[in-house]
Design a protein around this motif. Structure first.
Motif, PDB file in Angstrom:
ATOM      1  N   PRO A 399       0.808  -1.229   0.000  1.00 39.31           N
ATOM      2  CA  PRO A 399       0.000   0.000   0.000  1.00 39.31           C
ATOM      3  C   PRO A 399       0.837   1.274   0.000  1.00 39.31           C
ATOM      4  O   PRO A 399       0.483   2.260  -0.651  1.00 39.31           O
ATOM      5  CB  PRO A 399      -0.828  -0.131   1.286  1.00 39.31           C
ATOM      6  CG  PRO A 399      -0.897  -1.599   1.536  1.00 39.31           C
ATOM      7  CD  PRO A 399       0.432  -2.124   1.104  1.00 39.31           C
ATOM      8  N   PHE A 400       1.952   1.253   0.719  1.00 38.96           N
ATOM      9  CA  PHE A 400       2.831   2.433   0.727  1.00 38.96           C
ATOM     10  C   PHE A 400       3.511   2.605  -0.623  1.00 38.96           C
ATOM     11  O   PHE A 400       3.612   3.724  -1.151  1.00 38.96           O
ATOM     12  CB  PHE A 400       3.869   2.296   1.837  1.00 38.96           C
ATOM     13  CG  PHE A 400       4.710   3.537   2.030  1.00 38.96           C
ATOM     14  CD1 PHE A 400       4.238   4.588   2.797  1.00 38.96           C
ATOM     15  CD2 PHE A 400       5.956   3.659   1.452  1.00 38.96           C
ATOM     16  CE1 PHE A 400       4.993   5.740   2.983  1.00 38.96           C
ATOM     17  CE2 PHE A 400       6.725   4.803   1.617  1.00 38.96           C
ATOM     18  CZ  PHE A 400       6.241   5.851   2.388  1.00 38.96           C
ATOM     19  N   LEU A 401       3.978   1.503  -1.198  1.00 39.22           N
ATOM     20  CA  LEU A 401       4.623   1.574  -2.514  1.00 39.22           C
ATOM     21  C   LEU A 401       3.644   2.065  -3.572  1.00 39.22           C
ATOM     22  O   LEU A 401       4.015   2.821  -4.473  1.00 39.22           O
ATOM     23  CB  LEU A 401       5.186   0.208  -2.896  1.00 39.22           C
ATOM     24  CG  LEU A 401       6.190  -0.410  -1.914  1.00 39.22           C
ATOM     25  CD1 LEU A 401       6.688  -1.748  -2.432  1.00 39.22           C
ATOM     26  CD2 LEU A 401       7.356   0.531  -1.637  1.00 39.22           C
ATOM     27  N   GLY A 451       9.239  13.530  -1.906  1.00 39.71           N
ATOM     28  CA  GLY A 451       9.260  12.539  -2.978  1.00 39.71           C
ATOM     29  C   GLY A 451      10.557  11.758  -2.997  1.00 39.71           C
ATOM     30  O   GLY A 451      10.574  10.542  -3.217  1.00 39.71           O
ATOM     31  N   GLY A 452      11.661  12.446  -2.768  1.00 39.62           N
ATOM     32  CA  GLY A 452      12.955  11.780  -2.761  1.00 39.62           C
ATOM     33  C   GLY A 452      13.052  10.727  -1.687  1.00 39.62           C
ATOM     34  O   GLY A 452      13.601   9.630  -1.912  1.00 39.62           O
ATOM     35  N   TRP A 453      12.516  11.024  -0.493  1.00 42.51           N
ATOM     36  CA  TRP A 453      12.599  10.053   0.600  1.00 42.51           C
ATOM     37  C   TRP A 453      11.681   8.858   0.335  1.00 42.51           C
ATOM     38  O   TRP A 453      12.111   7.708   0.430  1.00 42.51           O
ATOM     39  CB  TRP A 453      12.266  10.727   1.924  1.00 42.51           C
ATOM     40  CG  TRP A 453      12.577   9.869   3.123  1.00 42.51           C
ATOM     41  CD1 TRP A 453      12.874   8.532   3.141  1.00 42.51           C
ATOM     42  CD2 TRP A 453      12.638  10.297   4.479  1.00 42.51           C
ATOM     43  NE1 TRP A 453      13.115   8.100   4.421  1.00 42.51           N
ATOM     44  CE2 TRP A 453      12.981   9.171   5.262  1.00 42.51           C
ATOM     45  CE3 TRP A 453      12.428  11.510   5.123  1.00 42.51           C
ATOM     46  CZ2 TRP A 453      13.115   9.236   6.662  1.00 42.51           C
ATOM     47  CZ3 TRP A 453      12.570  11.573   6.503  1.00 42.51           C
ATOM     48  CH2 TRP A 453      12.901  10.459   7.260  1.00 42.51           C
ATOM     49  N   VAL A 454      10.412   9.116   0.009  1.00 40.08           N
ATOM     50  CA  VAL A 454       9.498   7.975  -0.146  1.00 40.08           C
ATOM     51  C   VAL A 454       9.925   7.065  -1.286  1.00 40.08           C
ATOM     52  O   VAL A 454       9.681   5.849  -1.263  1.00 40.08           O
ATOM     53  CB  VAL A 454       8.034   8.429  -0.327  1.00 40.08           C
ATOM     54  CG1 VAL A 454       7.535   9.184   0.902  1.00 40.08           C
ATOM     55  CG2 VAL A 454       7.834   9.246  -1.599  1.00 40.08           C
ATOM     56  N   SER A 455      10.600   7.616  -2.302  1.00 38.67           N
ATOM     57  CA  SER A 455      11.027   6.784  -3.420  1.00 38.67           C
ATOM     58  C   SER A 455      12.074   5.759  -2.995  1.00 38.67           C
ATOM     59  O   SER A 455      12.247   4.722  -3.658  1.00 38.67           O
ATOM     60  CB  SER A 455      11.573   7.652  -4.563  1.00 38.67           C
ATOM     61  OG  SER A 455      12.806   8.256  -4.217  1.00 38.67           O
ATOM     62  N   GLU A 473       9.416  -1.961 -13.409  1.00 39.48           N
ATOM     63  CA  GLU A 473       8.178  -1.179 -13.283  1.00 39.48           C
ATOM     64  C   GLU A 473       8.424   0.166 -12.620  1.00 39.48           C
ATOM     65  O   GLU A 473       7.875   1.195 -13.045  1.00 39.48           O
ATOM     66  CB  GLU A 473       7.143  -1.971 -12.490  1.00 39.48           C
ATOM     67  CG  GLU A 473       5.847  -1.226 -12.237  1.00 39.48           C
ATOM     68  CD  GLU A 473       4.971  -1.891 -11.178  1.00 39.48           C
ATOM     69  OE1 GLU A 473       3.951  -1.283 -10.802  1.00 39.48           O
ATOM     70  OE2 GLU A 473       5.321  -2.999 -10.708  1.00 39.48           O
ATOM     71  N   ILE A 474       9.249   0.176 -11.570  1.00 44.29           N
ATOM     72  CA  ILE A 474       9.384   1.405 -10.783  1.00 44.29           C
ATOM     73  C   ILE A 474      10.588   2.249 -11.185  1.00 44.29           C
ATOM     74  O   ILE A 474      10.772   3.351 -10.653  1.00 44.29           O
ATOM     75  CB  ILE A 474       9.413   1.089  -9.269  1.00 44.29           C
ATOM     76  CG1 ILE A 474      10.569   0.148  -8.902  1.00 44.29           C
ATOM     77  CG2 ILE A 474       8.092   0.503  -8.819  1.00 44.29           C
ATOM     78  CD1 ILE A 474      11.855   0.797  -8.511  1.00 44.29           C
TER      79      ILE A 474
END
Length: 819
Positions: A399-401, A451-455, A473-474
């Motif tokens: 879910p987080f991804l 965005g940089g951290w969550v990636s 995919e990512i």
């Protein structure tokens, strides 16, 4: 005196090598009363409930994971791009306060500052004649994910079992009596929403409602909750708004909830149709079958990891009493319980296909919860998922991804419109509608690294699973996060490094900047940009694509500022040496490079390692709940198990303690205060890091074992590269048994506290140089700039053994231990 204490602890701590399921319970001798933080949480990732366990008037407080205020919206500030040069100029000139003032006008959103996660309502149950009860007991069995309440009235024992089913998407409560025809109660809904209607339709109790409009965003979110009761004997009657059960032997309550939410940009679903479908499917099955399916569905995840840190007589006491006593007694099993409780909460609040666990997981009883109970991505949302991969809950990361994937779409417009940049970005907060604008004021919100951290979580999932199709995919998301910084970085006018301007070190401000948090080239920004570039480079090279892009990123990465060690022997938080050693702010964001990143290492960057320790000492131990959870991880990475344990003690201190900050509620929820679930997840992660680490080129076993856990056992932990600790047993702080499974094959580099033995089936090679396993490839950290006033000591580290073992995919290795 200290030596005598350690010997005493060794004598009273008895390690039972089988995890005793009787000990995996939170239990109490009194109801919750009116205190929400006394109630017990259940959930299946989609539905959540707090079970109060009150006797004459029971409450099931209900949540559904998509019940949020507002609707699809954007909150970018169109003035940002035009004002950006002036904000940068003011920061270069040292006018940080003026830059913050302009950022408040031109960067911070003039629209929504984020929508709110909201409750559905309460199912209220009234039991006439049950005011005078005795032999009361309630529990939450985290091995089975079932809450139970028992008590006695007039010689009849009543039992309530409640769970959020992992078989069907319903919440179920079975109420039974030890004598026939003694179950009687009435049920009705209550809700804090202003737009709601509760009624009885057929034999169903139905609550329909609409969430709140919030901050100029009109709600388009409808929800429906349906309750239906299955009787064993007795009679069901009804009014316009309630159901009444009379003289049954048992009654099973089914609760289904749903909304019209399909996705962050689609609310065309049918809440009523969904709720009815879930209810009808579940209602056909017996309670016994539902319970069996539920336990199996839950234990598929939970049983992967077992832990035993020792047991004492304290474990026989109620949970609230153990919490009060924890700092003054030896209760290692309380740590095992708290560790597994963190895993329980993640399983219960984050399931594939559902929403990511928010600031409160999936549990919230307020229409206007603290911080809107949304996703704070300058630490808290990431911390929620620190345990996911390493405690063998990789699927629950999904879910987080998925949220990161969606932010990479909505964040493209923010990057372009606000900063004239390619790629994507997010600021420090988001919600179910995946807003990426800057909120809450420039002091907090002028931070471009969300965005940089969550990636980084996308890359972490690949490192643990080795799923190359997932990486394919990512990869565009990793590339997009890097592209934003390619365009956003600017040259520092004095030293010519490439820096983030404006940026900040989350929620902290040096006195030298007149109370403004804005600056250029702060340490955390530099560390995150380094990780963003490095992961994009590594992913591209693995996938054999974008060679020219890789070269450009490598060139830019070399121009990032190195970390600085300041006059107080500290890791500097800012480029200038302006840290105050008396500053005890809860955010210590510049230690991101120590954890969760791996840029700072005991073995590769000893000066930075020592400077990080000094910074952590200056900041002190006492803090808010999530901050103490982060500190457990930091002290574990610093290989200081006793100090990490001290932070666990601080965490497991009742809220309202004399320290006046942080701690834990009676139901073991983390107290920021108020409740934030990140502290629970952070501490579970930290305990794992005390027992095993795999981010620094090797699988390091028992890196930070405290004196109070001299013997113990753990199984099921996952390490980078697909390695699983099938079983690890230690006595007197030394390994006595070790079994490792290699799910992906490749070189296994082990760092151990004592010597392993060669055998005919296992060849142990003395390890040196870089680990040849590509999952353990490390990006070189630049040498730090050290103040002339600093005097950095060399780290004092325990002697360890370092081995390389070649493994095959699917191989399980039982190691021999030298006596």
């Amino acid at each position: 005196m200290k030596k005598s204490l350690i010997i005493c602890l060794l004598l009273v701590s008895v390690v039972a090598y089988a995890q005793n399921s009787q000990n995996l319970k939170l239990w109490y001798n009194q109801p919750s009363g009116t205190t929400w933080e006394n109630a017990l949480p259940i959930g299946n990732g989609f539905l959540g409930s707090m079970v109060y366990g009150n006797v004459p008037n029971e409450t099931l407080q209900l949540n559904e994971n998509t019940v949020w205020s507002g609707g699809p919206n954007r909150n970018d500030n169109p003035k940002a791009l035009e004002a950006l040069p002036e904000i940068r100029k003011l920061i270069w000139e040292g006018n940080h306060k003026e830059a913050e003032k302009l950022a408040n006008e031109a960067i911070i959103s003039k629209k929504s500052h984020g929508q709110m996660f909201q409750p559905v309502g309460n199912l209220e149950l009234s039991f006439a004649g049950h005011q005078n009860y005795q032999n009361y007991y309630r529990e939450l069995d985290i091995e089975k994910a079932i809450s139970k309440t028992t008590y006695e009235v007039d010689g009849v024992t009543y039992t309530r079992e409640t769970f959020a089913s992992f078989g069907d998407r319903v919440i179920m409560m079975r109420i039974s009596a030890s004598k026939p025809s003694n179950v009687s109660f009435s049920a009705h809904y209550s809700s804090l929403h202003t737009r709601k209607n509760a009624s009885v339709i057929g034999n169903n109790l139905v609550l329909k409602g609409k969430t709140s409009d919030h901050e100029v965003v009109e709600s388009v979110l409808n929800f429906e909750a349906i309750t239906r009761i299955k009787l064993e004997g007795g009679k069901l009657s009804k009014t316009d708004t309630s159901l009444t059960v009379q003289n049954a032997t048992a009654a099973t309550i089914f609760i289904a909830m749903a909304t019209n939410f399909n996705a962050y940009n689609d609310v065309s679903g049918d809440a009523s149709k969904r709720a009815n479908s879930c209810l009808n499917q579940a209602f056909q099955k017996s309670f016994a079958l539902q319970k069996s399916k539920h336990i199996a569905g839950y234990q598929k995840y939970f049983n992967r990891v077992k832990i035993n840190l020792g047991e004492t007589s304290e474990m026989n006491k109620p949970t609230d009493e153990r919490l009060r006593n924890f700092n003054s007694v030896n209760d290692p099993q309380m740590v095992s319980l708290y560790y597994q409780y963190g895993r329980y909460l993640l399983i219960s609040s984050s399931q594939p296909g559902g929403q990511a666990a928010n600031l409160q997981g999936i549990w919230n009883n307020r229409i206007k919860p603290p911080w809107d109970s949304k996703y704070t991505i300058n630490i808290n949302a990431e911390m929620n998922y620190w345990p996911a991969e390493k405690t063998n809950l990789s699927e629950l990361h999904q879910p987080f991804l998925q949220m990161v994937k969606e932010l990479s779409i909505t964040g493209q417009k923010t990057a372009k419109d606000m900063y004239g940049a390619r790629g994507w970005m997010a600021h420090h907060n988001t919600d179910i509608w995946r807003a990426t604008g800057a909120i809450d004021g420039a002091f907090w919100g002028m931070w471009t690294a969300g965005g940089g951290w969550v990636s980084q979580h996308l890359w972490e999932h690949y490192l643990y699973t080795g799923d190359k199709s997932f990486l394919t995919e990512i990869y565009p998301i990793l590339k997009g996060a890097a592209l934003f910084y390619v365009d956003f970085l600017v040259e520092h006018p004095k030293n010519h490094w490439l820096v983030v301007n404006p940026g900040n070190s989350p929620e902290n401000a040096p006195a030298a900047h007149d109370g403004s948090s804005l600056d250029a080239g702060v340490t955390m920004d530099n560390q995150i940009v380094f990780d963003v570039f490095s992961k994009a480079i590594n992913a591209a090279q693995i996938l054999k694509k974008d060679a020219s892009f890789v070269d450009s990123l490598k060139t830019l990465r070399e121009r990032l500022p190195p970390m600085h060690i300041g006059q107080h022997n500290q890791l500097q938080e800012w480029l200038d040496d302006i840290d105050d050693p008396k500053d005890q702010h809860r955010h210590i964001s510049h230690l991101y490079g120590l954890y969760p990143s791996n840029q700072i290492s005991a073995y590769r960057t000893p000066e930075l390692f020592e400077a990080s320790k000094n910074s952590l000492i200056y900041r002190g131990d006492v803090s808010t709940g999530w901050s103490m959870g982060w500190k457990v991880n930091w002290w574990a990475k610093l290989q200081n198990g006793n100090h990490a344990y001290k932070l666990i003690q601080n965490q497991l201190t009742p809220i309202g303690n004399e320290r006046g900050s942080g701690g834990t509620y009676n139901n073991l929820f983390d107290a920021h205060p108020p409740f934030q679930i990140d502290g629970n997840f952070g501490c579970t992660s930290g305990i794992t890091e005390m027992l095993m680490q795999s981010s620094d080129g090797a699988v390091h076993l028992l890196p930070a074992l405290p004196d109070v856990w001299p013997s113990g056992k753990i199984s099921g932990l996952k390490a980078i590269g697909g390695f699983e600790i099938v079983e690890m047993v230690w006595e007197n702080a030394k390994l006595v048994k070790l079994v490792v499974k290699s799910h992906l094959g490749g070189n296994l580099r082990l760092r151990t506290p004592n010597e392993l033995k060669q055998s005919t089936s296992i060849k142990l090679n003395e390890a040196n140089g870089n680990n040849p396993n590509p999952f353990y490839s490390l990006d070189e950290t630049a040498k730090p700039l050290i103040s002339e006033k600093a005097s950095i000591k060399s780290p004092s580290l325990a002697v360890t053994k370092l081995y390389d073992i070649a493994t095959q995919k699917g191989q399980t290795i039982t190691f021999l231990i030298k006596n």
